[in-house]
Design a protein around this motif. Structure first.
Motif, PDB file in Angstrom:
ATOM      1  N   ASN A  96       0.838  -1.201   0.000  1.00  0.00           N
ATOM      2  CA  ASN A  96       0.000   0.000   0.000  1.00  0.00           C
ATOM      3  C   ASN A  96       0.874   1.253   0.000  1.00  0.00           C
ATOM      4  OD1 ASN A  96      -2.639  -1.333   0.352  1.00  0.00           O
ATOM      5  ND2 ASN A  96      -1.776  -1.977   2.321  1.00  0.00           N
ATOM      6  N   ARG A  97       0.445   2.242  -0.747  1.00  0.00           N
ATOM      7  CA  ARG A  97       1.102   3.539  -0.737  1.00  0.00           C
ATOM      8  C   ARG A  97       0.025   4.630  -0.794  1.00  0.00           C
ATOM      9  NH1 ARG A  97       4.931   0.968   0.383  1.00  0.00           N
ATOM     10  NH2 ARG A  97       7.046   1.051  -0.500  1.00  0.00           N
ATOM     11  N   ASP A  98       0.276   5.730  -0.123  1.00  0.00           N
ATOM     12  CA  ASP A  98      -0.598   6.893  -0.185  1.00  0.00           C
ATOM     13  C   ASP A  98       0.108   7.996  -0.955  1.00  0.00           C
ATOM     14  OD1 ASP A  98      -2.438   5.559   1.311  1.00  0.00           O
ATOM     15  OD2 ASP A  98      -1.858   6.480   3.222  1.00  0.00           O
TER      16      ASP A  98
ATOM     17  N   ASP B 205      10.390  -1.557  -6.914  1.00  0.00           N
ATOM     18  CA  ASP B 205       9.271  -1.705  -7.866  1.00  0.00           C
ATOM     19  C   ASP B 205       8.213  -0.637  -7.629  1.00  0.00           C
ATOM     20  OD1 ASP B 205      10.416  -3.981  -9.003  1.00  0.00           O
ATOM     21  OD2 ASP B 205       9.414  -5.319  -7.572  1.00  0.00           O
ATOM     22  N   ILE B 206       7.841  -0.456  -6.361  1.00  0.00           N
ATOM     23  CA  ILE B 206       6.768   0.481  -6.026  1.00  0.00           C
ATOM     24  C   ILE B 206       7.220   1.911  -6.267  1.00  0.00           C
ATOM     25  CG2 ILE B 206       5.260   1.315  -4.192  1.00  0.00           C
ATOM     26  CD1 ILE B 206       4.638  -1.502  -5.278  1.00  0.00           C
ATOM     27  N   ASN B 207       8.475   2.220  -5.917  1.00  0.00           N
ATOM     28  CA  ASN B 207       8.961   3.593  -6.127  1.00  0.00           C
ATOM     29  C   ASN B 207       8.956   3.960  -7.613  1.00  0.00           C
ATOM     30  OD1 ASN B 207       9.328   4.002  -3.397  1.00  0.00           O
ATOM     31  ND2 ASN B 207      11.480   3.322  -3.409  1.00  0.00           N
TER      32      ASN B 207
ATOM     33  N   ASN C 109      -6.326  -1.904  -6.251  1.00  0.00           N
ATOM     34  CA  ASN C 109      -7.319  -1.004  -5.659  1.00  0.00           C
ATOM     35  C   ASN C 109      -6.799   0.430  -5.728  1.00  0.00           C
ATOM     36  OD1 ASN C 109      -9.610  -0.107  -4.386  1.00  0.00           O
ATOM     37  ND2 ASN C 109      -8.882  -0.562  -2.321  1.00  0.00           N
ATOM     38  N   LEU C 110      -7.722   1.338  -6.037  1.00  0.00           N
ATOM     39  CA  LEU C 110      -7.380   2.757  -6.113  1.00  0.00           C
ATOM     40  C   LEU C 110      -8.572   3.530  -5.573  1.00  0.00           C
ATOM     41  CD1 LEU C 110      -5.666   5.182  -7.082  1.00  0.00           C
ATOM     42  CD2 LEU C 110      -6.785   4.940  -9.322  1.00  0.00           C
ATOM     43  N   ARG C 111      -8.301   4.417  -4.637  1.00  0.00           N
ATOM     44  CA  ARG C 111      -9.405   5.162  -4.023  1.00  0.00           C
ATOM     45  C   ARG C 111      -8.936   6.554  -3.632  1.00  0.00           C
ATOM     46  NH1 ARG C 111      -6.793   2.001  -0.726  1.00  0.00           N
ATOM     47  NH2 ARG C 111      -6.319   2.634   1.413  1.00  0.00           N
ATOM     48  N   ILE C 112      -9.904   7.478  -3.560  1.00  0.00           N
ATOM     49  CA  ILE C 112      -9.654   8.813  -3.002  1.00  0.00           C
ATOM     50  C   ILE C 112     -10.153   8.784  -1.564  1.00  0.00           C
ATOM     51  CG2 ILE C 112     -10.273  11.243  -3.144  1.00  0.00           C
ATOM     52  CD1 ILE C 112     -10.622  10.895  -6.145  1.00  0.00           C
ATOM     53  N   PHE C 113      -9.253   9.068  -0.623  1.00  0.00           N
ATOM     54  CA  PHE C 113      -9.698   8.996   0.773  1.00  0.00           C
ATOM     55  C   PHE C 113      -9.687  10.361   1.464  1.00  0.00           C
ATOM     56  CE2 PHE C 113      -5.122   8.110   1.016  1.00  0.00           C
ATOM     57  CZ  PHE C 113      -4.700   8.946   2.044  1.00  0.00           C
ATOM     58  N   ASP C 114      -9.251  11.418   0.728  1.00  0.00           N
ATOM     59  CA  ASP C 114      -9.319  12.733   1.363  1.00  0.00           C
ATOM     60  C   ASP C 114      -9.258  13.816   0.276  1.00  0.00           C
ATOM     61  OD1 ASP C 114      -9.406  14.540   3.587  1.00  0.00           O
ATOM     62  OD2 ASP C 114      -7.290  15.002   3.183  1.00  0.00           O
ATOM     63  N   VAL C 115     -10.061  14.865   0.498  1.00  0.00           N
ATOM     64  CA  VAL C 115     -10.041  16.051  -0.363  1.00  0.00           C
ATOM     65  C   VAL C 115      -9.957  17.260   0.558  1.00  0.00           C
ATOM     66  CG1 VAL C 115     -11.277  17.406  -2.093  1.00  0.00           C
ATOM     67  CG2 VAL C 115     -11.451  14.914  -2.130  1.00  0.00           C
ATOM     68  N   TYR C 116      -9.013  18.158   0.278  1.00  0.00           N
ATOM     69  CA  TYR C 116      -8.818  19.314   1.167  1.00  0.00           C
ATOM     70  C   TYR C 116      -8.678  20.587   0.336  1.00  0.00           C
ATOM     71  CZ  TYR C 116      -6.617  22.651   4.302  1.00  0.00           C
ATOM     72  OH  TYR C 116      -6.318  23.787   5.024  1.00  0.00           O
ATOM     73  N   GLN C 117      -9.403  21.636   0.754  1.00  0.00           N
ATOM     74  CA  GLN C 117      -9.260  22.982   0.211  1.00  0.00           C
ATOM     75  C   GLN C 117      -9.261  23.940   1.395  1.00  0.00           C
ATOM     76  OE1 GLN C 117     -12.565  22.542  -2.856  1.00  0.00           O
ATOM     77  NE2 GLN C 117     -11.192  23.906  -3.995  1.00  0.00           N
TER      78      GLN C 117
ATOM     79  N   LYS D  41      -6.696  22.330  -4.963  1.00  0.00           N
ATOM     80  CA  LYS D  41      -7.200  21.379  -3.967  1.00  0.00           C
ATOM     81  C   LYS D  41      -6.180  20.276  -3.783  1.00  0.00           C
ATOM     82  CE  LYS D  41      -9.872  18.736  -7.416  1.00  0.00           C
ATOM     83  NZ  LYS D  41     -11.220  18.280  -7.824  1.00  0.00           N
ATOM     84  N   SER D  42      -6.240  19.675  -2.607  1.00  0.00           N
ATOM     85  CA  SER D  42      -5.336  18.574  -2.293  1.00  0.00           C
ATOM     86  C   SER D  42      -6.140  17.277  -2.319  1.00  0.00           C
ATOM     87  CB  SER D  42      -4.706  18.770  -0.912  1.00  0.00           C
ATOM     88  OG  SER D  42      -4.001  17.610  -0.531  1.00  0.00           O
ATOM     89  N   ILE D  43      -5.674  16.317  -3.103  1.00  0.00           N
ATOM     90  CA  ILE D  43      -6.330  15.018  -3.232  1.00  0.00           C
ATOM     91  C   ILE D  43      -5.405  13.962  -2.663  1.00  0.00           C
ATOM     92  CG2 ILE D  43      -7.268  13.309  -4.837  1.00  0.00           C
ATOM     93  CD1 ILE D  43      -8.956  15.713  -4.847  1.00  0.00           C
ATOM     94  N   ALA D  44      -5.928  13.135  -1.754  1.00  0.00           N
ATOM     95  CA  ALA D  44      -5.145  12.035  -1.182  1.00  0.00           C
ATOM     96  C   ALA D  44      -5.636  10.731  -1.773  1.00  0.00           C
ATOM     97  CB  ALA D  44      -5.269  12.015   0.336  1.00  0.00           C
ATOM     98  N   LEU D  45      -4.694   9.994  -2.409  1.00  0.00           N
ATOM     99  CA  LEU D  45      -5.035   8.745  -3.079  1.00  0.00           C
ATOM    100  C   LEU D  45      -4.453   7.568  -2.311  1.00  0.00           C
ATOM    101  CD1 LEU D  45      -4.105   9.827  -6.732  1.00  0.00           C
ATOM    102  CD2 LEU D  45      -6.382   9.838  -5.715  1.00  0.00           C
ATOM    103  N   GLY D  46      -5.211   6.486  -2.252  1.00  0.00           N
ATOM    104  CA  GLY D  46      -4.710   5.244  -1.690  1.00  0.00           C
ATOM    105  C   GLY D  46      -4.559   4.216  -2.783  1.00  0.00           C
ATOM    106  N   LEU D  47      -3.364   3.633  -2.949  1.00  0.00           N
ATOM    107  CA  LEU D  47      -3.092   2.673  -4.008  1.00  0.00           C
ATOM    108  C   LEU D  47      -2.670   1.349  -3.383  1.00  0.00           C
ATOM    109  CD1 LEU D  47      -1.846   5.689  -4.923  1.00  0.00           C
ATOM    110  CD2 LEU D  47      -1.528   4.448  -7.084  1.00  0.00           C
ATOM    111  N   THR D  48      -3.127   0.264  -3.975  1.00  0.00           N
ATOM    112  CA  THR D  48      -2.779  -1.075  -3.491  1.00  0.00           C
ATOM    113  C   THR D  48      -2.355  -1.931  -4.679  1.00  0.00           C
ATOM    114  OG1 THR D  48      -4.412  -0.901  -1.708  1.00  0.00           O
ATOM    115  CG2 THR D  48      -3.598  -3.112  -2.239  1.00  0.00           C
ATOM    116  N   TRP D  49      -1.172  -2.634  -4.514  1.00  0.00           N
ATOM    117  CA  TRP D  49      -0.681  -3.539  -5.552  1.00  0.00           C
ATOM    118  C   TRP D  49      -0.522  -4.938  -4.961  1.00  0.00           C
ATOM    119  CZ3 TRP D  49       1.256   1.354  -4.829  1.00  0.00           C
ATOM    120  CH2 TRP D  49       1.205   2.236  -5.924  1.00  0.00           C
ATOM    121  N   GLN D  50      -0.578  -5.944  -5.831  1.00  0.00           N
ATOM    122  CA  GLN D  50      -0.318  -7.327  -5.419  1.00  0.00           C
ATOM    123  C   GLN D  50       0.111  -8.113  -6.644  1.00  0.00           C
ATOM    124  OE1 GLN D  50      -3.603  -9.668  -3.878  1.00  0.00           O
ATOM    125  NE2 GLN D  50      -2.236 -10.638  -2.376  1.00  0.00           N
TER     126      GLN D  50
END
Length: 795
Positions: free
Chosen positions: A707-709, A773-775, A737-745, A754-763
């Protein structure tokens, strides 16, 4: 269809009581809707003769009459305006009883004094005998009525009027001739058809007839009758038969055409010959052509309407109603009697299009026997000459494109196969012959029949088997279910069923509603501004006069109804068709629409009172779309459409194709409709969301997820869909999996950003992903965002 039982029994007299006759008709598919006596119950009323009439000494409007019952004379006080010496009337003698329907006790005639003068009985009107709802005076009997005869026997009042609720395919039973045929085959009795009388022409006068619309009018007949006497009265027997069939007597000419209508099921019409010009032509109406009908209503005829016209003008709507300008009046001396066959398709719906429904249109729409017209015009001529006199000319006939005769084959084995019973071949032949079918060929295993010209509903073998079943008796068919193999229809897995969509929305708290496809044009224009609606030619009411182009007006109307009844939280959906017109063609498209209003959650001590917003309805739509395909195939983008709020509306696309809209109701429309709560809507094309991806099985990875944010800063106008699509494009094949878990203004970011926080998951399926690999992947994602959106990592 209302008919007199006695009239029917003149044609065929089955050995059935009235109740049995009614039951047999219903079981044969001619459903009886009701029955009623044709007169009140009464006794002691005879044919009376008014011998003298004198003025009452103490009343201007009363008369002293001496009335004979054939043996004695009685003084009777009468106030009827039409009483006169020599008149024959119904005379209720002392002791007579009249029991009116709905009254508990009969009314008894007793000796009485009226203004000091003794009255020994009562002279009766049609109303008092139950022969009409109202009357202007005494019921005048024919001059040959036998004085002293019981009036019930003389008028044959021991009769029942029976009303049938016929299905549209049985137009052949809209006359006594058709009903007699049916009763004859049901009871296996012969039908006594009146002899067809040909009226020889006594004059040579003819009026030219022609047919321009040969498909719409395959046959038209006409005949001149001169020197008629309209001062004559229709005979009482004819008036009574019409009355018992639900028609009132008007004048001899109209009564004769109505009598033929009820007897043979063939509409007819009479024109005043002196008002016709040139000749008769049956054609389609001209553009902007107008006609004043018999009821005084002027209409503008559409080019699809079939008319009867003379050399200068339209004189009647064919198969519907005659024109006022050429109608028969008390000054008429010569008439042109017409009788025609019009194609059912040429008449169907035309009367309703003008807000009308007539006895003629009712029959022509269902189909009239196209071989009946000559018999009908001969019968009408015979009756007219008997009643009003005159001289008849020869029949003039024009022929268009007549229907082709129909033959249908029947295998005897099919009867047992479809009905589960054996019917003797002799009985099969007898039933079909009595129904009017001609046996063209029979070889012991099958037969071929000629379908009679009055049966438009018989064209295949199954129709003949249905005829046999209803005459043989549906109640005699075996009750056991059929043993034939049943093939279950397969349901493709690549299609999401409407049932699944309904269940999904119900699980989300929605309730399904069904609203009318006909809606109020004013309400529709408010909810769907700028749209063109299909208007109905003959609406139920002004408030239901256009076809809906969207389901949303119905949902909003339902919301208003519920809000007015203190329902503060409403969630509704509906599936159905919407209608539009394009290039002159009407299109109907299946849609699924929904509405939410009020609080996000039901009222409960554990729930907060937050009001639903755009993202609630968007989440529900995503839940619905996820039934069929991956949500990544759909996109939402800002839009401005119809009744939606311009700042809270999104168009829903699938692979670049528009499939619907979601959003908030526009505040101006909300205020105009008087809706209190915040309201969110969606509407999607059903066919576009039905396709479904088949699930594919694959082995689970034994290796851990990584997981990486990622927090980025970019323009506030950038849509989340575009951001997610760009990240998926650069995140490699192993992104799960890819999701937006935070939006900030706020103050921590630049204005307009605006600031968008994304959550990414690989397997990975076969190894553990390393930090390198992830970097590498993260760098690729960040570069992609920078290139396309000028995005930067947030510190």
């Amino acid at each position: 269809m209302i008919f007199s039982e006695q009239w029917l029994r003149e044609w065929v007299n089955p050995k059935l009581e009235t109740r049995q006759l009614i039951d047999e008709l219903t079981m044969a598919g001619l459903e009886v809707d009701g029955s009623s006596a044709v007169a009140h119950k009464f006794s002691g009323i005879v044919v009376g003769l008014v011998e003298t009439v004198e003025a009452h000494p103490d009343a201007d409007k009363l008369h002293l009459c001496n009335v004979s019952n054939g043996t004695d004379s009685f003084q009777v006080v009468c106030g009827a305006a039409n009483v006169r010496t020599g008149l024959k009337i119904p005379f209720a003698m002392l002791g007579a009883e009249i029991h009116k329907q709905g009254e508990d006790k009969p009314f008894q005639i007793k000796k009485a004094k009226l203004r000091g003068v003794e009255s020994n009985g009562m002279l009766c009107s049609a109303d008092e005998l139950g022969l009409s709802d109202s009357a202007d005076g005494l019921l005048e009997l024919p001059e040959d009525a036998p004085v002293g005869a019981d009036i019930r026997e003389y008028l044959k009042l021991d009769d029942i009027s029976i009303e049938l609720d016929l299905t549209p395919n049985r137009g052949d039973c809209l006359g006594i001739i058709g009903l007699a045929r049916e009763v004859g085959v049901i009871a296996r009795e012969d039908v006594s058809l009146p002899a067809q009388q040909e009226i020889a022409a006594s004059i040579s006068d003819e009026f030219a007839v022609s047919i321009t619309a040969k498909d719409e009018c395959p046959r038209y007949l006409g005949r001149i009758i001169r020197k008629i006497n309209l001062n004559s009265k229709s005979p009482l027997w004819m008036q009574e038969k019409l009355r018992r069939s639900g028609l009132r007597s008007i004048d001899p000419v109209v009564d004769v055409t109505n009598f033929v209508l009820m007897e043979l099921g063939q509409p007819m019409h009479a024109f005043d010959l002196s008002k016709l010009e040139g000749g008769i032509d049956v054609r389609l109406a001209n553009k902007n052509e107008k006609l004043t009908l018999l009821d005084g209503k002027e209409i503008e005829l559409s080019p699809e309407t079939l008319v009867i016209a003379d050399a200068k003008k339209a004189v009647a709507m064919a198969g519907i109603m005659g024109g006022l300008d050429t109608s028969v009046t008390d000054q008429t001396q010569d008439v042109f009697l017409e009788c025609a066959f019009f194609s059912p398709l040429a008449i169907a719906g035309k009367a309703r299009g003008y807000g009308m429904h007539t006895d003629a249109s009712h029959r022509y729409e269902r189909g009239v026997d196209y071989q009946l017209q000559r018999r009908a015009i001969e019968r009408g001529t015979q009756l007219l000459l008997e009643i009003v006199g005159g001289e008849a000319g020869p029949i003039t006939e024009a022929i268009g494109n007549l229907p082709e005769p129909v033959q249908v084959g029947l295998k005897y084995s099919s009867i047992n196969s479809l009905l589960g019973i054996e019917i003797e071949q002799a009985e099969v032949l007898d039933i079909l012959r009595r129904l009017g079918f001609g046996i063209a060929n029979e070889n012991g295993e099958s037969l071929t029949v000629d379908v009679p010209s009055f049966r438009f509903d018989v064209s295949i073998e199954a129709d003949l088997i249905e005829e046999l079943a209803r005459i043989y008796g549906y109640n005699k068919l075996p009750k056991a279910g059929g043993l034939s193999s049943q093939l279950l229809k397969s349901k493709p897995e690549t299609v999401t069923g409407i049932g699944s969509m309904r269940q999904q929305l119900v699980a989300l708290g929605y309730q399904e509603v069904v609203t009318y496809s006909f809606i109020d044009p004013a309400f529709a224009a408010t909810v769907c501004p700028g749209e063109e609606f299909i208007r109905l030619q003959n609406p139920i009411s002004a408030e239901m006069s256009v076809m809906r182009s969207s389901i949303l007006p119905g949902l909003l109307s339902t919301l208003i109804y519920n809000e007015n009844r203190q329902q503060e939280r409403v969630r509704l959906f509906e599936t159905g068709l919407v209608f539009s017109e394009k290039a002159g063609e009407t299109r109907q498209i299946g849609m699924i629409s929904g509405l939410i209003s009020g609080s996000r959650l039901p009222i409960n001590w554990t729930n907060n009172k937050e009001i639903c917003d755009f993202y609630d309805v968007k989440g529900d739509v995503e839940s619905l779309l996820s039934l069929g395909a991956d949500l990544s195939t759909y996109s939402f983008s800002a839009s401005n459409h119809g009744c939606f709020h311009s700042g809270q509306c999104a168009r829903v696309e699938k692979a670049g194709e528009l499939i619907g809209h979601i959003g908030a109701l526009h505040p101006a429309i909300q205020r105009k409709l008087g809706i209190a709560a915040n309201t969110l809507l969606f509407e999607l094309a059903l066919e576009s969301i039905k396709p479904r991806l088949l699930p594919q099985a694959k082995p689970l990875s034994k290796f851990p997820e990584v997981n990486r944010d990622l927090a980025i800063v970019l323009d506030a106008s950038t849509s989340s869909a575009a951001i997610l699509a760009n990240v998926r494009e650069n995140a490699g094949d192993y992104l799960t999996n890819l999701r937006i878990f935070d939006v900030y203004q706020g103050d921590a970011v630049e204005k307009g950003k605006k600031s968008i926080a994304l959550g990414l998951t690989w397997q990975h399926p076969s190894r553990t992903l390393s930090d390198d690999d992830i970097n590498t992947i993260i760098s690729s994602c960040v570069n992609g965002l920078q290139d396309k959106f000028n995005a930067n990592l947030r510190n």
